[in-house]
Design an enzyme around this catalytic site. Structure first.
Site, PDB file in Angstrom:
ATOM      1  CG  ASP A  13     -12.987   8.258  15.187  1.00  0.00           C
ATOM      2  OD1 ASP A  13     -13.467   8.466  14.052  1.00  0.00           O
ATOM      3  OD2 ASP A  13     -13.020   7.144  15.731  1.00  0.00           O
ATOM      4  N   GLY A  14     -14.968  10.755  14.793  1.00  0.00           N
ATOM      5  CA  GLY A  14     -16.373  11.051  15.013  1.00  0.00           C
ATOM      6  C   GLY A  14     -17.176   9.775  15.022  1.00  0.00           C
ATOM      7  CD  GLU A  52     -14.801  10.599  11.398  1.00  0.00           C
ATOM      8  OE1 GLU A  52     -13.756  11.153  11.796  1.00  0.00           O
ATOM      9  OE2 GLU A  52     -15.002   9.373  11.507  1.00  0.00           O
ATOM     10  CG  ASP A  77     -11.337   6.906  11.746  1.00  0.00           C
ATOM     11  OD1 ASP A  77     -11.979   7.948  11.506  1.00  0.00           O
ATOM     12  OD2 ASP A  77     -11.674   6.106  12.635  1.00  0.00           O
ATOM     13  CG  HIS A 130     -12.827   0.244  14.176  1.00  0.00           C
ATOM     14  ND1 HIS A 130     -13.255   0.623  15.429  1.00  0.00           N
ATOM     15  CD2 HIS A 130     -13.617   0.907  13.285  1.00  0.00           C
ATOM     16  CE1 HIS A 130     -14.274   1.465  15.307  1.00  0.00           C
ATOM     17  NE2 HIS A 130     -14.503   1.659  14.030  1.00  0.00           N
ATOM     18  CG  ASP A 140     -14.092   4.154  17.876  1.00  0.00           C
ATOM     19  OD1 ASP A 140     -14.868   4.520  16.974  1.00  0.00           O
ATOM     20  OD2 ASP A 140     -14.286   3.131  18.566  1.00  0.00           O
TER      21      ASP A 140
END
Length: 284
Positions: A13-14, A52, A77, A130, A140
């Site tokens: 994730d970024g 990302e 994501d 999320h 995250d």
């Protein structure tokens, strides 16, 4: 590193505080023996998409060091990353890293690195951000902590402390070398998903010919509005975006910070008061 436990799955994730702005990324590696290895890093001025991509690159660099032969599922994501590496990258390369409209592919440096590291044993999977997925939520948390100037404590079993690569690694903190910030997102060809096409077709089929034409005209007007918002660089709230897409506001905020809608990449830019502001960027 071939004696290390088998990697079962990887999450990446970024995050970016502003877009562009200070950024961070996170990686969580799950092994078959239930051990966990985490990585993360930060960059002073970057974009969410670059973070990302950097997370995915760090994950594949780590995987290459393990010399594992078995397939690995990598969860992201970011539809931008997943579709880019599985659908768009070959077209970009065939055109000399140009889009269908002859423009330079943005973030080419990172795409080239990711493409070089990618292999057939990587099973790329999209996971909604999320949404309560433990691996994604942890990534995250790491990425956001780094983007806000923090230094989160990362899980790193003693057997993995010898990990090294061309990237600088210090206690799990990876210092990124690139500082170039692109002025806008790359352009590339997007089509509606099968589900969207099917839903639209079923709706139109139930209407009369005149009503179908009217609905299509309304759709074109909506797409023109979206185009103008993207072209002028306007920022819109979650409720305004929901109105544009004709969905509930919660369906916007639950999609994460970066996702694809029809011909646009939608990115969360910042929060002002109790409002989240979004940016639309055309991608064809």
């Amino acid at each position: 590193m071939s004696s290390f436990p088998r990697i079962k799955s990887i999450y990446t994730d970024g995050a970016c505080s502003g877009n562009p702005g200070p950024g961070g990324w996170g990686v969580v590696v799950y092994f078959a023996d239930d051990s966990v290895y985490e990585m993360g890093g930060a960059e002073a001025l970057t974009t969410n998409n670059r973070m990302e991509l950097q997370a995915a690159i760090a994950a594949l660099e780590f995987l290459s060091q393990t010399e594992q032969k078995q397939p690995v599922t990598l969860y992201t994501d970011s539809e931008y990353v997943k579709k880019g590496i599985t659908q768009w990258v070959n077209g970009w390369k065939n055109k000399g890293w140009k889009t269908a409209q002859g423009k330079a592919v943005l973030n080419q440096d990172l795409w080239e690195t990711l493409d070089r590291l990618n292999t057939a044993k990587i099973n790329w999977q999209y996971v909604r951000g999320h949404a309560g997925n433990i691996g994604n939520e942890r990534c995250d948390e790491i990425a956001r902590n780094f983007s806000l100037g923090g230094t989160p404590t990362l899980k790193q079993p003693p057997t993995l402390e010898t990990f090294s690569s061309a990237t600088t690694v210090q206690s799990g903190y990876i210092t990124l070398q690139s500082s170039e910030v692109p002025p806008d997102l790359s352009t590339f060809k997007l089509t509606m998903t099968d589900a969207t096409i099917s839903s639209t077709a079923e709706t139109l089929e139930s209407l009369s010919g005149e009503a179908r034409v009217t609905q299509l005209r309304n759709l074109v007007e909506v797409l023109h509005i979206a185009d103008e918002i993207a072209t002028k660089g306007y920022l819109i709230t979650s409720s305004e975006l929901a109105d544009l897409m004709d969905i509930h506001t919660s369906a916007v905020t639950s999609r994460g910070d970066n996702w694809v809608w029809r011909n646009w990449v939608v990115s969360r830019v910042r929060r002002e008061g109790n409002q989240i502001l979004w940016q639309l960027e055309r991608v064809d």
